[in-house]
Design an enzyme around this catalytic site. Structure first.
Site, short mmCIF file in Angstrom:
data_model
loop_
_atom_site.label_atom_id
_atom_site.label_comp_id
_atom_site.label_asym_id
_atom_site.label_seq_id
_atom_site.Cartn_x
_atom_site.Cartn_y
_atom_site.Cartn_z
N HIS A 1 49.62 44.34 43.13
CA HIS A 1 48.32 44.94 42.77
C HIS A 1 48.58 46.39 42.41
CE1 HIS A 1 44.15 46.19 42.80
NE2 HIS A 1 43.78 44.93 42.98
N ASP B 1 44.28 37.20 45.66
CA ASP B 1 44.25 35.92 44.95
C ASP B 1 45.11 34.88 45.65
OD1 ASP B 1 42.59 36.80 42.72
OD2 ASP B 1 44.31 38.01 42.12
#
Length: 420
Positions: free
Chosen positions: A311, A360
């Protein structure tokens, strides 16, 4: 008409100098209604009221230096930055209105977290209820879609139908927008088709309403708690692409339903909303093949990014993933998928990938272990983020209209060009 007493007129070049912009940008201000110009009745030039230009220059400097507006440091770095009091991300943690978001989501229900983000007040026991007319309209619209329609397709149609059913949608006052938000979110959930058993009773919580739209299995309290945690954690995450689309729409004074529709449109892009689906399928493949190494190798051989890892805002593990993994750990049914996710992360770490699990991947563990379809993560994400989009719209409605209007940098052929 003669100039008013004491009025000083200046030309385009002088106006551009005072504003610190190019002459072409001065005319862009005129087209947006931020400046007024007067044409020379003899020549072809324009003039401007010096006081109006100086006032605009002062306002621009204030917005560049402090809230509200765009941050000058980010603008100079070529990155758009919008000042907000909602979400702060720093030091691998994130905060809702100054409160640690993971702690908040771990202690309070999704609806309570949404109220905190909207108003700065914690409303204990908050519940959202769908108006019968809006829910009926949304269900009819969703039922008319082709069977292969995806979750974002259904949610976008449901939003449009709910908007038409709300005659007060154009009222952008705070109480009216909040009323629309509290009605819209359960309407979106209630419009989705049920895939699992719905005979069990519920207490009105949104996670209970959402479960039979996601899973073919009966819910248990621990699994429902994980789903509620996921919703609360995903409520907002600063200025993601869909949130920026929301703020642009709100800047143009689009009503809250149109604002949410703008967010859903951006979320449907493969680089924003589809990561959970890809991570789900990867975990299923790891479980089927009995190990992560061959699956990761195939991703890398094909030049594809391994989903669910990394990320840009966190140097270590995504705190949302950490919280979800911890809550999934005691669930017996989550053991295989959780092990597969950790094996994927371990394989990448051994090969120096430098990538840590993100939300996710954690969502994929939830969807795989609870009998949900690959696209269930997208549904959870979209429903949860609707609350954040409304919070950003409320904030943007308080700003100067149409401020989200950057100037384009033209790179085409210079005029005059021959007519094609």
């Amino acid at each position: 008409m003669d100039d008013e007493p004491g009025e000083r007129r200046i030309g385009t070049q002088e106006a551009a100098r005072l504003l610190g912009v190019k002459p072409a940008t001065v005319y862009a201000y005129v087209s947006r209604g931020q400046l007024t110009s007067r044409r020379d009745p003899v020549g072809r030039s324009s003039s401007f009221d010096a006081r109006e230009v100086e006032a605009l220059a002062r306002r621009s400097r204030r917005e560049a230096a402090g809230p509200p507006g765009f941050a000058a440091s980010a603008a100079s770095a070529g990155e758009l930055s919008v000042r907000t009091a909602l979400t702060l991300i720093e030091s691998d943690r994130y905060y809702f209105r100054g409160v640690d978001a993971v702690e908040l989501a771990s202690r309070y229900r999704y609806e309570e977290v949404a109220e905190w983000l909207w108003t700065g007040t914690l409303v204990r026991g908050a519940r959202f209820t769908a108006p019968p007319e809006s829910l009926a309209a949304a269900r009819r619209a969703v039922a008319a879609l082709p069977e292969h329609s995806g979750p974002i397709d259904r949610l976008r149609v449901a939003v449009a139908a709910a908007a038409v059913a709300d005659p007060l949608r154009f009222d952008l006052s705070g109480p009216s927008v909040l009323g629309s938000a509290r009605a819209l979110i359960p309407t979106l959930v209630g419009a989705l088709p049920e895939v699992g058993p719905a005979q069990w009773g519920g207490d009105g919580r949104l996670s209970r309403q959402l479960w039979p739209r996601l899973s073919t299995l009966d819910p248990d309290p621990d699994a429902l708690a994980v789903l509620d945690l996921a919703l609360a954690l995903l409520t907002d995450h600063d200025l993601a692409a869909s949130t920026l689309a929301v703020r642009v729409a709100a800047s143009a004074r689009a009503h809250p339903y149109a604002v949410v529709s703008a967010g859903l449109g951006a979320l449907e892009g493969p680089l924003h909303g589809a990561a959970g689906r890809l991570a789900h399928r990867m975990l299923v493949e790891v479980l089927e093949r009995g190990g992560a190494a061959p699956v990761v190798a195939e991703y890398l051989r094909a030049g594809r990014r391994v989903p669910g890892l990394g990320h840009r805002l966190y140097g270590a593990e995504d705190p949302r993933a950490t919280a979800l993994f911890a809550r999934l750990e005691p669930l017996a049914q989550a053991g295989p998928a959780l092990g597969a996710a950790r094996e994927v992360a371990g394989v990448m770490a051994r090969h120096g990938g430098g990538l840590y699990p993100n939300v996710d991947l954690a969502l994929a563990v939830l969807t795989v272990s609870c009998g949900m379809a690959p696209e269930a993560g997208e549904t959870v994400f979209a429903v949860a983020r609707t609350a954040g989009w409304i919070a950003h719209a409320l904030e943007e409605y308080e700003e100067r209209p149409l401020r989200m209007r950057p100037s384009g940098q033209y790179h085409g052929p210079r005029p005059p060009q021959p007519l094609p």
